[in-house]
Design a protein around this motif. Structure first.
Motif, PDB file in Angstrom:
ATOM      1  N   LEU A 262     -59.514 -22.890  -2.569  1.00 17.61           N
ATOM      2  CA  LEU A 262     -60.157 -22.418  -1.337  1.00 17.61           C
ATOM      3  C   LEU A 262     -61.228 -23.397  -0.921  1.00 17.61           C
ATOM      4  CD1 LEU A 262     -60.813 -18.628  -1.900  1.00 17.61           C
ATOM      5  CD2 LEU A 262     -59.291 -19.661  -0.215  1.00 17.61           C
ATOM      6  N   GLU A 263     -61.950 -23.890  -1.907  1.00 20.30           N
ATOM      7  CA  GLU A 263     -63.062 -24.799  -1.624  1.00 20.30           C
ATOM      8  C   GLU A 263     -63.472 -25.458  -2.929  1.00 20.30           C
ATOM      9  OE1 GLU A 263     -66.891 -23.056  -0.972  1.00 20.30           O
ATOM     10  OE2 GLU A 263     -66.591 -21.519  -2.470  1.00 20.30           O
ATOM     11  N   PHE A 264     -64.171 -26.582  -2.781  1.00 22.85           N
ATOM     12  CA  PHE A 264     -64.855 -27.180  -3.921  1.00 22.85           C
ATOM     13  C   PHE A 264     -66.346 -27.010  -3.719  1.00 22.85           C
ATOM     14  CE2 PHE A 264     -61.066 -30.064  -4.321  1.00 22.85           C
ATOM     15  CZ  PHE A 264     -60.699 -29.643  -5.588  1.00 22.85           C
TER      16      PHE A 264
ATOM     17  N   ILE B  57     -59.882 -25.349  10.709  1.00 29.14           N
ATOM     18  CA  ILE B  57     -59.170 -24.074  10.878  1.00 29.14           C
ATOM     19  C   ILE B  57     -58.005 -24.080   9.908  1.00 29.14           C
ATOM     20  CG2 ILE B  57     -57.975 -22.537  12.493  1.00 29.14           C
ATOM     21  CD1 ILE B  57     -59.543 -23.754  14.734  1.00 29.14           C
ATOM     22  N   GLU B  58     -57.934 -23.051   9.073  1.00 31.67           N
ATOM     23  CA  GLU B  58     -56.891 -23.098   8.047  1.00 31.67           C
ATOM     24  C   GLU B  58     -56.144 -21.793   7.864  1.00 31.67           C
ATOM     25  OE1 GLU B  58     -59.139 -24.372   4.548  1.00 31.67           O
ATOM     26  OE2 GLU B  58     -59.098 -22.323   3.820  1.00 31.67           O
ATOM     27  N   GLU B  59     -55.021 -21.953   7.218  1.00 24.99           N
ATOM     28  CA  GLU B  59     -54.104 -20.872   6.888  1.00 24.99           C
ATOM     29  C   GLU B  59     -54.830 -19.811   6.043  1.00 24.99           C
ATOM     30  OE1 GLU B  59     -50.379 -20.856   3.651  1.00 24.99           O
ATOM     31  OE2 GLU B  59     -51.567 -22.644   4.021  1.00 24.99           O
ATOM     32  N   PHE B  60     -54.554 -18.562   6.316  1.00 25.14           N
ATOM     33  CA  PHE B  60     -55.122 -17.458   5.544  1.00 25.14           C
ATOM     34  C   PHE B  60     -54.333 -17.326   4.240  1.00 25.14           C
ATOM     35  CE2 PHE B  60     -54.736 -12.892   4.492  1.00 25.14           C
ATOM     36  CZ  PHE B  60     -56.066 -12.603   4.247  1.00 25.14           C
ATOM     37  N   LEU B  61     -55.020 -17.344   3.121  1.00 25.00           N
ATOM     38  CA  LEU B  61     -54.346 -17.222   1.822  1.00 25.00           C
ATOM     39  C   LEU B  61     -54.579 -15.829   1.267  1.00 25.00           C
ATOM     40  CD1 LEU B  61     -55.394 -20.579   0.091  1.00 25.00           C
ATOM     41  CD2 LEU B  61     -53.239 -20.072   1.256  1.00 25.00           C
ATOM     42  N   GLN B  62     -53.532 -15.287   0.664  1.00 22.47           N
ATOM     43  CA  GLN B  62     -53.654 -13.966   0.068  1.00 22.47           C
ATOM     44  C   GLN B  62     -53.673 -14.073  -1.447  1.00 22.47           C
ATOM     45  OE1 GLN B  62     -50.866 -11.886   2.396  1.00 22.47           O
ATOM     46  NE2 GLN B  62     -52.167 -10.074   2.548  1.00 22.47           N
TER      47      GLN B  62
ATOM     48  N   VAL C  92     -61.670 -19.799   9.967  1.00 16.79           N
ATOM     49  CA  VAL C  92     -62.430 -20.837  10.679  1.00 16.79           C
ATOM     50  C   VAL C  92     -63.653 -21.196   9.837  1.00 16.79           C
ATOM     51  CG1 VAL C  92     -63.584 -21.442  12.844  1.00 16.79           C
ATOM     52  CG2 VAL C  92     -61.683 -19.810  12.866  1.00 16.79           C
ATOM     53  N   LYS C  93     -63.812 -22.494   9.560  1.00 20.98           N
ATOM     54  CA  LYS C  93     -64.925 -22.940   8.709  1.00 20.98           C
ATOM     55  C   LYS C  93     -65.728 -24.032   9.403  1.00 20.98           C
ATOM     56  CE  LYS C  93     -62.440 -21.958   4.449  1.00 20.98           C
ATOM     57  NZ  LYS C  93     -62.157 -22.352   3.060  1.00 20.98           N
ATOM     58  N   ALA C  94     -67.031 -23.913   9.328  1.00 23.07           N
ATOM     59  CA  ALA C  94     -67.896 -24.968   9.867  1.00 23.07           C
ATOM     60  C   ALA C  94     -67.902 -26.131   8.888  1.00 23.07           C
ATOM     61  CB  ALA C  94     -69.304 -24.434  10.049  1.00 23.07           C
TER      62      ALA C  94
ATOM     63  N   GLU D 211     -55.984 -13.079  -5.321  1.00 23.59           N
ATOM     64  CA  GLU D 211     -57.263 -12.721  -5.921  1.00 23.59           C
ATOM     65  C   GLU D 211     -58.049 -14.002  -6.205  1.00 23.59           C
ATOM     66  OE1 GLU D 211     -56.996  -9.867  -9.128  1.00 23.59           O
ATOM     67  OE2 GLU D 211     -59.067 -10.246  -9.742  1.00 23.59           O
ATOM     68  N   GLU D 212     -59.343 -13.962  -5.930  1.00 24.94           N
ATOM     69  CA  GLU D 212     -60.168 -15.152  -6.101  1.00 24.94           C
ATOM     70  C   GLU D 212     -60.749 -15.247  -7.503  1.00 24.94           C
ATOM     71  OE1 GLU D 212     -63.050 -16.103  -2.969  1.00 24.94           O
ATOM     72  OE2 GLU D 212     -62.024 -14.594  -1.758  1.00 24.94           O
ATOM     73  N   ALA D 213     -60.999 -16.463  -7.950  1.00 27.95           N
ATOM     74  CA  ALA D 213     -61.742 -16.678  -9.194  1.00 27.95           C
ATOM     75  C   ALA D 213     -62.530 -17.970  -9.063  1.00 27.95           C
ATOM     76  CB  ALA D 213     -60.796 -16.755 -10.385  1.00 27.95           C
TER      77      ALA D 213
HETATM   78  P1  AMP Z   1     -65.468 -20.741   1.198  1.00 26.63           P
HETATM   79  O1  AMP Z   1     -66.936 -20.938   1.463  1.00 26.63           O
HETATM   80  O2  AMP Z   1     -64.586 -21.784   1.757  1.00 26.63           O
HETATM   81  O3  AMP Z   1     -65.172 -20.416  -0.238  1.00 26.63           O
HETATM   82  O4  AMP Z   1     -65.122 -19.347   1.908  1.00 26.63           O
HETATM   83  C1  AMP Z   1     -65.840 -18.177   1.644  1.00 26.63           C
HETATM   84  C2  AMP Z   1     -64.887 -17.041   1.416  1.00 26.63           C
HETATM   85  O5  AMP Z   1     -64.006 -16.891   2.526  1.00 26.63           O
HETATM   86  C3  AMP Z   1     -63.978 -17.246   0.222  1.00 26.63           C
HETATM   87  O6  AMP Z   1     -64.581 -16.866  -0.963  1.00 26.63           O
HETATM   88  C4  AMP Z   1     -62.812 -16.373   0.595  1.00 26.63           C
HETATM   89  O7  AMP Z   1     -63.096 -15.023   0.292  1.00 26.63           O
HETATM   90  C5  AMP Z   1     -62.728 -16.516   2.070  1.00 26.63           C
HETATM   91  N1  AMP Z   1     -61.764 -17.578   2.422  1.00 26.63           N
HETATM   92  C6  AMP Z   1     -62.021 -18.879   2.592  1.00 26.63           C
HETATM   93  N2  AMP Z   1     -60.899 -19.564   2.903  1.00 26.63           N
HETATM   94  C7  AMP Z   1     -59.905 -18.672   2.931  1.00 26.63           C
HETATM   95  C8  AMP Z   1     -58.488 -18.763   3.186  1.00 26.63           C
HETATM   96  N3  AMP Z   1     -57.902 -19.910   3.519  1.00 26.63           N
HETATM   97  N4  AMP Z   1     -57.766 -17.625   3.107  1.00 26.63           N
HETATM   98  C9  AMP Z   1     -58.348 -16.445   2.802  1.00 26.63           C
HETATM   99  N5  AMP Z   1     -59.662 -16.297   2.560  1.00 26.63           N
HETATM  100  C10 AMP Z   1     -60.444 -17.389   2.617  1.00 26.63           C
END
Ligand code: AMP
Ligand code: GLY
Length: 432
Positions: free
Chosen positions: A287-289, A188-193, A142-144, A195-197
């Motif tokens: 995940l985000e820009f 509201i979005e799908e949970f992604l699995q 869930v994201k604001a 590793e982040e970069a």
């Molecule tokens: P964001 O500000 O959108 O990057 O979200 C902050 C952190 O939440 C990210 O660095 C991820 O660790 C986690 N996150 C955001 N979106 C997702 C997603 N769709 N699935 C899994 N983890 C997420």
């Protein structure tokens, strides 16, 4: 040439530090800067933040180039303001900065241009959001929709947590998110699995140059436990970004984004930061820009940059980034954030800081939430310092960084002891 860096965090300290080493730069101004830049003769701090006033000051001072660090002035239109008066500034316009300032904008943009990202829906109505969560189940995210300094995201492992997140984002606004026009909205979005970069590039509207790769540590505690923060440490390069992942990220995410923005009539200039989630097969999703550099990613990235940063920005604001090839130190850079007592929820201010060692060629302590008060350095924000080092391996970089961090003292200091842990065990050879 005089240059201006807008912002006062660790990212801006690192940008100013690198710019001060550029051959054509005579003076570096930081607005407003922090306790580290104000007490260092390489920089002048300017206590102006309002875009029009800053533009007025930049004209008077004959500033040749301005670089914007944080998202807030970008979202407030500082680039538009400077450009309208013929000033050279590196950053996205207010319209382009929506890629970060509105999750609803960026998600719709990615859907329209087929840029890989998590499936989602946007909601203004709490009942509809609750129904969606019930239909999809957990884990779910869930994201604001609005700038929240990295805190407007709840990765809910249970439906209960997701329902609560909707209530406090849409109903109570507990995070104090600055909502976009039209009021409170959540994505509201799908949970992604995976590793982040952090994948960060420079854009001049058309051409793109990738910076060295990096990885941030968003959770407060060791082993990626505890609440999300703005970032507790970072290192570069990130082994998870192999040459193949790098090529895919450019081809599938970055270039379609730049072309898409151009097509939509909002050419993108400035740093573009794609937060990637890379799955086990090496497939990157967005995940985000962010429309700026990362903090703390900037600190290690600037330690590794060997090219003249002023010349890079000059090309980037001339539309000639295709003539730039960035040079990187082959060593690993690693930054450990030292945060204030109570961070991230309620950071305490006013703790006295001592023991910061003098800058060394392989170790720089960048300031963020610090201020000078009657000759004493005091904490003044959540993330206080970023101890940043260069070394031949991640392990050596960790040793060096923690050796420096142990010398720095302030009451309530908290920092992770495992920055870079994923890279220690990585088997991949990273792309620059
Ligand atoms: P964001 O500000 O959108 O990057 O979200 C902050 C952190 O939440 C990210 O660095 C991820 O660790 C986690 N996150 C955001 N979106 C997702 C997603 N769709 N699935 C899994 N983890 C997420
Ligand atoms: N360190 C993450 C960010 O700057 O958004």
């Amino acid at each position: 040439m005089k240059v201006l860096v807008i912002g006062g965090g660790g990212r801006e300290h690192a940008l100013a530090w690198r710019l001060a080493q550029a051959s054509r730069v005579s003076r570096v101004y930081v607005a407003p800067g922090n306790g580290g830049t104000v007490s260092d003769e390489r920089y002048d701090c300017i206590d102006i933040t309002e875009p029009a006033a800053l533009r007025e000051w930049a004209i008077q001072e004959k500033i040749s180039l301005t670089v914007v660090g944080p998202e807030a002035p970008l979202a407030a239109g500082v680039v538009d303001e400077f450009r309208a008066h013929g000033l050279r500034i590196f950053g996205p316009t207010q319209a382009a900065a929506q890629l970060e300032s509105s999750k609803a904008f960026s998600k719709a943009f990615m859907k329209r241009h087929k840029i890989p990202t998590a499936e989602y829906e946007a909601f203004t109505d709490a009942a509809a959001a609750h129904a969606y969560i019930d239909a999809k189940g957990a884990p779910i995210v869930v994201k604001a929709d609005g700038l929240a300094a990295g805190k407007g995201v709840v990765v809910a492992m249970t439906a209960q947590e997701a329902h609560e997140a909707v209530d406090f984002m849409l109903v109570d606004n507990k995070f104090g998110v600055s909502h976009n026009d039209g009021g409170a909205r959540v994505v509201i979005e799908e949970f992604l699995q995976g590793e982040e970069a952090s994948f960060i590039v420079l854009c001049d509207g058309k051409n793109v140059t990738a910076l060295a790769t990096s990885q941030d540590h968003k959770r407060l505690l060791d082993g990626d436990e505890g609440p999300n923060t703005g970032g507790m440490g970072a290192y570069s390069p990130a082994p998870v970004v192999t040459a193949e992942v790098h090529a895919r990220a450019m081809r599938e995410i970055i270039l379609p984004t730049i072309r898409g923005m151009e097509k939509d009539g909002i050419p993108y200039t400035g740093f573009l930061y794609a937060g990637l989630m890379i799955d086990a097969t090496g497939h990157p999703k967005t995940l985000e820009f962010n429309c700026r550099m990362g903090d703390p990613e900037t600190q290690p990235i600037m330690m590794r940059l060997k090219s003249d940063l002023f010349e890079v920005f000059w090309h980037a604001t001339d539309g000639t980034l295709d003539q730039v090839e960035l040079q990187w130190d082959r060593r690993v850079a690693l930054g450990v954030v030292m945060a204030a007592h109570g961070y991230p929820l309620s950071p305490r201010k006013g703790d006295r800081i001592t023991g910061i060692p003098a800058e060394a060629p392989d170790a720089v302590v960048f300031h963020a939430g610090t201020t000078m008060q009657d000759g004493d350095l005091k904490t003044s924000g959540g993330r206080v310092l970023c101890v940043t080092v260069l070394a031949d391996s991640v392990k050596l970089a960790q040793q060096r960084a923690y050796e420096v961090a142990a010398r720095v003292r302030f009451d309530g200091a908290q920092y992770r002891k495992d920055i870079g842990f994923r890279a220690v065990h990585a088997r991949n050879a990273p792309q620059a």
